[in-house]
Design a protein around this motif. Structure first.
Motif, mmCIF file in Angstrom:
data_model
loop_
_atom_site.group_PDB
_atom_site.id
_atom_site.type_symbol
_atom_site.label_atom_id
_atom_site.label_comp_id
_atom_site.label_asym_id
_atom_site.label_seq_id
_atom_site.Cartn_x
_atom_site.Cartn_y
_atom_site.Cartn_z
ATOM 1 N N LEU A 1 24.931 23.383 36.056
ATOM 2 C CA LEU A 1 23.855 23.772 37.167
ATOM 3 C C LEU A 1 24.561 24.367 38.224
ATOM 4 O O LEU A 1 25.165 23.673 38.938
ATOM 5 C CB LEU A 1 22.768 22.826 37.454
ATOM 6 C CG LEU A 1 22.011 22.438 36.381
ATOM 7 C CD1 LEU A 1 20.945 21.240 36.977
ATOM 8 C CD2 LEU A 1 20.968 23.501 35.977
ATOM 9 N N GLN A 2 24.260 25.843 38.535
ATOM 10 C CA GLN A 2 25.019 26.324 39.811
ATOM 11 C C GLN A 2 23.940 25.840 40.915
ATOM 12 O O GLN A 2 22.564 25.592 40.352
ATOM 13 C CB GLN A 2 25.094 27.528 39.645
ATOM 14 C CG GLN A 2 26.016 27.895 38.629
ATOM 15 C CD GLN A 2 27.539 27.721 38.972
ATOM 16 O OE1 GLN A 2 27.783 27.394 40.237
ATOM 17 N NE2 GLN A 2 28.436 27.844 38.134
ATOM 18 N N PRO A 3 23.956 26.021 42.209
ATOM 19 C CA PRO A 3 22.969 25.725 43.329
ATOM 20 C C PRO A 3 21.706 26.288 43.118
ATOM 21 O O PRO A 3 20.739 25.763 43.213
ATOM 22 C CB PRO A 3 23.570 26.257 44.624
ATOM 23 C CG PRO A 3 25.114 26.178 44.326
ATOM 24 C CD PRO A 3 25.416 26.369 42.856
ATOM 25 N N ALA B 1 27.769 37.696 42.371
ATOM 26 C CA ALA B 1 27.985 36.211 41.654
ATOM 27 C C ALA B 1 28.853 35.582 42.647
ATOM 28 O O ALA B 1 28.307 34.245 42.669
ATOM 29 C CB ALA B 1 28.559 36.433 40.350
ATOM 30 N N ALA B 2 29.965 35.925 43.125
ATOM 31 C CA ALA B 2 30.929 35.060 43.898
ATOM 32 C C ALA B 2 30.099 34.617 44.964
ATOM 33 O O ALA B 2 30.237 33.545 45.808
ATOM 34 C CB ALA B 2 32.145 36.014 44.380
ATOM 35 N N GLY C 1 29.628 31.129 44.500
ATOM 36 C CA GLY C 1 30.894 30.596 44.899
ATOM 37 C C GLY C 1 32.209 30.771 44.013
ATOM 38 O O GLY C 1 31.839 31.299 43.061
ATOM 39 N N GLN C 2 33.270 30.405 44.551
ATOM 40 C CA GLN C 2 34.419 30.668 43.822
ATOM 41 C C GLN C 2 35.204 29.375 43.679
ATOM 42 O O GLN C 2 35.133 28.468 44.445
ATOM 43 C CB GLN C 2 35.194 31.818 44.518
ATOM 44 C CG GLN C 2 34.536 33.172 44.705
ATOM 45 C CD GLN C 2 35.638 33.999 45.637
ATOM 46 O OE1 GLN C 2 36.238 33.858 46.422
ATOM 47 N NE2 GLN C 2 35.446 35.420 45.179
ATOM 48 N N PRO C 3 36.247 29.390 42.453
ATOM 49 C CA PRO C 3 37.012 28.550 42.487
ATOM 50 C C PRO C 3 37.967 28.178 43.420
ATOM 51 O O PRO C 3 38.464 29.143 43.996
ATOM 52 C CB PRO C 3 37.731 28.509 41.010
ATOM 53 C CG PRO C 3 37.217 29.756 40.569
ATOM 54 C CD PRO C 3 36.136 30.183 41.558
ATOM 55 N N VAL D 1 42.058 22.836 40.383
ATOM 56 C CA VAL D 1 41.135 23.707 41.102
ATOM 57 C C VAL D 1 39.712 23.077 40.944
ATOM 58 O O VAL D 1 39.236 22.437 39.831
ATOM 59 C CB VAL D 1 40.897 25.191 40.227
ATOM 60 C CG1 VAL D 1 40.616 25.062 38.796
ATOM 61 C CG2 VAL D 1 39.996 26.239 41.123
ATOM 62 N N VAL D 2 39.106 23.317 41.860
ATOM 63 C CA VAL D 2 37.428 22.727 42.069
ATOM 64 C C VAL D 2 36.807 23.873 41.654
ATOM 65 O O VAL D 2 36.741 24.829 42.304
ATOM 66 C CB VAL D 2 37.356 22.171 43.557
ATOM 67 C CG1 VAL D 2 35.961 21.960 43.453
ATOM 68 C CG2 VAL D 2 38.183 20.967 43.856
#
Length: 217
Positions: free
Chosen positions: A30-32, A84-85, A89-91, A134-135
């Motif tokens: 799940l993305q935000p 999308a970024a 967000g980005q890693p 990487v997060v």
């Protein structure tokens, strides 16, 4: 009582249908924006079940509208990587060749204790054993172990869906000019790359496939 059971069954079927419309991505991570969508749908559904005087259509329409907005949002993210970024967000790289990037942790508001807990979940108890950590945008952490003697370094992403990973480029000892020259030798532009992986020696380059044009009848 019968009406309440009927409303519950209808709302349940509509929610399942809406989740299926949004695709399996909802079930995996799940993305935000997807989390917000899930919460909204569940809240609207619970209101409809708890309020028997509320017209059934007044709940079905918002649920389907929220699902349609999520489909539109995810489609826009697929066609526009920059959007999308911005949306997902980005890693963020937090460990490079065994060294913790404390500025990255501060930017993510992640404590060292949180990082060590995440590493233990990956069976790493010493950050010096991590070649690359990487997060991910969904909050999970991905890791690659430091290669042992005679073992090749892990393949790290340099470009994913036209998105450049400059941190990995510098970690592997390559420059942007090297990347541009490599793409030029393959007859590709930055925007035409789907996946470009490298471990400092070997590379894996997969170009984007153009959509098939329908043949004229």
């Amino acid at each position: 009582m019968v009406a309440c059971v009927f409303r519950t069954i209808i709302i349940y079927a509509v929610v399942i249908f809406a989740m299926r419309l949004m695709g399996k991505r909802q079930l995996g991570e799940l993305q935000p924006s997807e989390l917000v969508t899930t919460f909204l749908i569940s809240n609207v559904a619970s209101i409809c079940i708890d309020e028997p005087d509320l017209p059934l259509l007044a709940s079905i329409v918002p649920i389907l509208l929220i699902a349609a907005l999520e489909i539109l949002n995810s489609s826009a993210a697929w066609y526009f990587p920059k959007y999308a970024a911005l949306l997902f967000g980005q890693p963020v790289t937090v460990i490079r060749n065994g060294e913790i990037d404390q500025d990255a942790l501060r930017h993510l508001r992640i404590t060292t204790g949180d990082l060590m807990e995440a590493l233990r979940g990956k069976d790493f108890y010493d950050p010096q054993e991590v070649f690359w950590g990487v997060v991910e945008p969904n909050g999970s952490i991905s890791t690659a172990a430091v290669p042992t003697a005679g073992q090749s370094a892990p393949m790290l992403p340099l470009i994913i869906d036209s998105q450049l990973y400059p941190d990995n480029l510098s970690l592997l000892g390559h420059s942007r000019s090297w990347l541009d020259q490599t793409l030029k030798s393959k007859g590709l532009r930055h925007e035409e790359v789907l996946i470009f992986l490298c471990n400092g020696k070997d590379t894996l380059l997969i170009p984007k496939r153009l959509p098939k044009k329908s043949s004229p009848r």
